[in-house]
Design an enzyme around this catalytic site. Structure first.
Site, PDB file in Angstrom:
ATOM      1  N   LYS A   1       0.835  -1.214   0.000  1.00 63.60           N
ATOM      2  CA  LYS A   1       0.000   0.000   0.000  1.00 63.60           C
ATOM      3  C   LYS A   1       0.862   1.254   0.000  1.00 63.60           C
ATOM      4  O   LYS A   1       0.484   2.276  -0.529  1.00 63.60           O
ATOM      5  CB  LYS A   1      -0.874   0.035   1.270  1.00 63.60           C
ATOM      6  CG  LYS A   1      -2.198  -0.683   1.161  1.00 63.60           C
ATOM      7  CD  LYS A   1      -3.085  -0.310   2.346  1.00 63.60           C
ATOM      8  CE  LYS A   1      -4.122  -1.374   2.622  1.00 63.60           C
ATOM      9  NZ  LYS A   1      -4.747  -1.251   3.937  1.00 63.60           N
TER      10      LYS A   1
ATOM     11  N   LYS B   1     -10.940  -5.313   4.003  1.00 62.03           N
ATOM     12  CA  LYS B   1     -11.417  -5.117   5.375  1.00 62.03           C
ATOM     13  C   LYS B   1     -11.817  -3.656   5.623  1.00 62.03           C
ATOM     14  O   LYS B   1     -11.179  -2.747   5.122  1.00 62.03           O
ATOM     15  CB  LYS B   1     -10.268  -5.498   6.322  1.00 62.03           C
ATOM     16  CG  LYS B   1     -10.667  -5.650   7.756  1.00 62.03           C
ATOM     17  CD  LYS B   1      -9.452  -5.922   8.624  1.00 62.03           C
ATOM     18  CE  LYS B   1      -8.721  -4.652   8.955  1.00 62.03           C
ATOM     19  NZ  LYS B   1      -8.061  -4.613  10.251  1.00 62.03           N
TER      20      LYS B   1
ATOM     21  N   LYS C   1     -10.210   1.749   9.943  1.00 71.63           N
ATOM     22  CA  LYS C   1     -10.432   3.125  10.395  1.00 71.63           C
ATOM     23  C   LYS C   1      -9.492   4.129   9.745  1.00 71.63           C
ATOM     24  O   LYS C   1      -9.788   5.309   9.723  1.00 71.63           O
ATOM     25  CB  LYS C   1     -10.338   3.206  11.920  1.00 71.63           C
ATOM     26  CG  LYS C   1      -9.027   2.746  12.522  1.00 71.63           C
ATOM     27  CD  LYS C   1      -9.035   2.972  14.015  1.00 71.63           C
ATOM     28  CE  LYS C   1      -8.755   1.718  14.816  1.00 71.63           C
ATOM     29  NZ  LYS C   1      -7.524   1.000  14.493  1.00 71.63           N
TER      30      LYS C   1
HETATM   31  N1  AQP Z   1     -13.089  -4.800   9.781  1.00 67.26           N
HETATM   32  C1  AQP Z   1     -12.896  -5.467  10.899  1.00 67.26           C
HETATM   33  N2  AQP Z   1     -13.669  -6.548  11.175  1.00 67.26           N
HETATM   34  C2  AQP Z   1     -13.504  -7.246  12.330  1.00 67.26           C
HETATM   35  N3  AQP Z   1     -12.580  -6.928  13.269  1.00 67.26           N
HETATM   36  C3  AQP Z   1     -11.806  -5.852  13.036  1.00 67.26           C
HETATM   37  N4  AQP Z   1     -10.816  -5.273  13.750  1.00 67.26           N
HETATM   38  C4  AQP Z   1     -10.341  -4.192  13.071  1.00 67.26           C
HETATM   39  N5  AQP Z   1     -11.018  -4.043  11.926  1.00 67.26           N
HETATM   40  C5  AQP Z   1     -11.920  -5.065  11.859  1.00 67.26           C
HETATM   41  C6  AQP Z   1     -10.357  -5.760  15.046  1.00 67.26           C
HETATM   42  O1  AQP Z   1     -10.321  -4.661  15.941  1.00 67.26           O
HETATM   43  C7  AQP Z   1      -9.230  -4.851  16.840  1.00 67.26           C
HETATM   44  C8  AQP Z   1      -8.398  -3.617  16.942  1.00 67.26           C
HETATM   45  O2  AQP Z   1      -7.822  -3.317  15.735  1.00 67.26           O
HETATM   46  P1  AQP Z   1      -6.573  -2.360  15.632  1.00 67.26           P
HETATM   47  O3  AQP Z   1      -7.009  -0.981  15.580  1.00 67.26           O
HETATM   48  O4  AQP Z   1      -5.580  -2.617  16.703  1.00 67.26           O
HETATM   49  O5  AQP Z   1      -5.908  -2.839  14.308  1.00 67.26           O
HETATM   50  P2  AQP Z   1      -6.470  -3.091  12.875  1.00 67.26           P
HETATM   51  O6  AQP Z   1      -6.976  -4.486  12.772  1.00 67.26           O
HETATM   52  O7  AQP Z   1      -5.368  -2.729  11.938  1.00 67.26           O
HETATM   53  O8  AQP Z   1      -7.697  -2.085  12.751  1.00 67.26           O
HETATM   54  P3  AQP Z   1      -7.997  -1.089  11.590  1.00 67.26           P
HETATM   55  O9  AQP Z   1      -9.277  -0.419  11.904  1.00 67.26           O
HETATM   56  O10 AQP Z   1      -7.894  -1.787  10.259  1.00 67.26           O
HETATM   57  O11 AQP Z   1      -6.825  -0.029  11.768  1.00 67.26           O
HETATM   58  P4  AQP Z   1      -5.841   0.573  10.688  1.00 67.26           P
HETATM   59  O12 AQP Z   1      -6.701   1.162   9.621  1.00 67.26           O
HETATM   60  O13 AQP Z   1      -5.057   1.599  11.430  1.00 67.26           O
HETATM   61  O14 AQP Z   1      -4.963  -0.549  10.229  1.00 67.26           O
HETATM   62  C9  AQP Z   1      -8.446  -6.073  16.380  1.00 67.26           C
HETATM   63  O15 AQP Z   1      -8.828  -7.182  17.173  1.00 67.26           O
HETATM   64  C10 AQP Z   1      -8.900  -6.236  14.963  1.00 67.26           C
HETATM   65  O16 AQP Z   1      -8.809  -7.578  14.530  1.00 67.26           O
END
Ligand code: AQP
Length: 330
Positions: free
Chosen positions: A114, A194, A197
Site C-alpha cells: 500500500k 477489510k 479506520k
Molecule cells: N473490519 C474489521 N472486522 C472485524 N474486526 C476488526 N478489527 C479491526 N477491523 C476489523 C479488530 O479490531 C481490533 C483492533 O484493531 P486495531 O485498531 O488494533 O488494528 P487493525 O486491525 O489494523 O484495525 P484497523 O481499523 O484496520 O486499523 P488501521 O486502519 O489503522 O490498520 C483487532 O482485534 C482487529 O482484529
C-alpha cells in the site's frame, strides 16, 4: 480466573468493524475473564501521526470502550505508552525474533504494497514483536482478536516458546480467540477489503461517532451485486454477505433466519432494515459517549488502570531482565 489481554490502536476513529470484531466480544468476555484492555498508542506510531489528534483519539477510544459497555470495575483499562515495560520487553523479544519470520507477516506485506514508493519505518516491520510483548508481559491465557491478527498471535506463541526453551519456562503461551462470525467486517464500497479506520475514503466504513443519517446513507449506498436475492455467498455475493454478517452479529439472528425473512423482498428493504438496526446499536453508544467525554471519569479510569498494571508489568520485566543476565543480580 483466566486472563485476557487486547487493545485497539488509535490510528483513526473506531469503526463498526472494531466494534463487531473486538469491543462487542470484550463486553461478552468481561464477566468470564480477568481482562486487561489497552489503547495501543505506541502501535499508532508506525505511521506519522498528528500529536493532538492522537491524544484526542486516545481519550475517545477510552470513552467509547465505556460507552459500548466495558465496565471499568471489571476490566482494567490503560494506555500502552504509560507502561514502559511494553517497549522494554519488545526489545528483549526482538533479540529472540528473526528477520525472516517478521518478513512473512501478511499485514507487513500488505502495508508495504500500500505504501509503495514511500519510506517504510522500521517499526512497521517490528511492531508484531511489540504486540507479542503486549500479550506475554501479562501471561495472558487468551487474546481476543479479529481474523487479520491470527498470524501475529501465532508469531507471539513462537517467540514465547523460543524464549521458554532457551531460558526455562517463563512466559505463558497464549491462545487466540477469534469470533465465529464478524471476525472480518468488510469495506462497504470494496467488500473484498477489510473495513479499516485509517482508510482514505470515508464511504467504506461506519464510524461509531458518525452522524446517524450519514450511517443510514452509507448502508443504503453499500456496494452489492446486480442480483437482488438476499442470500449469503461470500464468493459470488461478497457485498450482501458482508451486510448480512453485520445484521446477524447485531441481532443474533442466524444467516438462515435472515435469508428466510427477506426471501423475495430485494435489497432495498433489507438495507433499510439494516440501517435501522445499526443506528439502534450506535445511538445509545453515542449518547453515553457524549456524557463520558465531558466528565473527569476517563482520567480517573486510566489512572487506576496505569497504577494497577504498572506493578504487574514492572515485576515481570525485572524477572525477564534477570533471566537474561541483565543488570545486577537481585
Ligand atoms: N473490519 C474489521 N472486522 C472485524 N474486526 C476488526 N478489527 C479491526 N477491523 C476489523 C479488530 O479490531 C481490533 C483492533 O484493531 P486495531 O485498531 O488494533 O488494528 P487493525 O486491525 O489494523 O484495525 P484497523 O481499523 O484496520 O486499523 P488501521 O486502519 O489503522 O490498520 C483487532 O482485534 C482487529 O482484529
Amino acid at each position: 480466573m483466566k486472563r485476557m489481554v487486547s487493545g485497539i490502536k488509535p490510528t483513526g476513529e473506531l469503526t463498526l468493524g472494531n466494534y463487531i470484531g473486538a469491543i462487542k466480544n470484550f463486553i461478552e468476555f468481561q464477566n468470564e475473564y480477568e481482562m486487561f484492555i489497552f489503547i495501543a498508542d505506541l502501535h499508532a506510531l508506525t505511521k506519522p501521526q498528528d500529536r493532538l489528534k492522537l491524544r484526542k483519539r486516545i481519550k475517545d477510544i477510552t470513552a467509547l470502550y465505556i460507552a459500548c459497555g466495558l465496565d471499568p470495575d471489571k476490566v482494567t483499562i490503560f494506555i500502552q505508552s504509560e507502561i514502559p515495560a511494553h517497549s522494554q520487553l519488545a526489545y528483549l523479544l526482538e533479540c529472540h525474533s528473526y528477520i525472516g519470520e517478521l518478513g512473512r507477516m501478511t499485514q507487513y506485506k500488505d502495508q508495504i504494497s500500500k505504501q509503495a514508493g514511500e519510506s517504510i519505518t522500521a517499526s512497521l516491520f517490528t511492531y508484531p514483536v511489540l504486540m507479542a510483548a503486549d500479550i506475554i508481559l501479562y501471561d495472558a491465557d487468551f487474546v481476543p482478536v479479529g481474523d487479520d491478527q491470527k498470524q501475529h498471535i501465532e508469531l507471539t506463541r513462537n517467540i514465547a516458546q523460543r524464549f521458554n526453551s532457551r531460558h526455562g519456562d517463563f512466559f505463558k503461551v497464549p491462545e487466540p480467540v477469534i469470533p465465529k462470525q464478524g471476525a472480518r467486517i468488510m469495506d462497504l464500497q470494496d467488500p473484498l477489503n477489510k473495513m479499516s479506520k485509517s482508510d482514505d475514503s470515508d464511504k467504506g466504513y461506519i464510524l461509531l461517532l458518525d452522524d446517524l443519517n450519514r450511517i443510514k446513507n452509507k448502508i443504503k449506498g453499500a456496494v452489492t451485486d446486480s442480483f437482488s436475492d438476499v442470500r449469503f455467498d461470500l464468493e459470488k455475493k461478497p457485498g450482501i454477505s458482508n451486510l448480512m454478517t453485520i445484521y446477524s452479529t447485531l441481532t443474533k439472528k442466524s444467516i438462515k433466519e435472515i435469508e428466510d425473512k427477506y426471501r423475495g423482498k430485494g435489497y432495498g428493504e433489507f438495507k433499510s432494515d439494516l440501517a435501522d438496526i445499526v443506528v439502534a446499536t450506535i445511538k445509545p453508544i453515542q449518547e453515553k459517549y457524549n456524557n463520558i467525554i465531558k466528565s473527569t471519569k476517563i482520567d480517573e479510569i486510566l489512572d487506576v488502570g496505569r497504577d494497577k498494571i504498572s506493578k504487574i508489568a514492572y515485576k515481570k520485566i525485572m524477572k525477564a531482565n534477570n533471566k537474561l543476565g541483565l543488570g545486577r543480580k537481585r
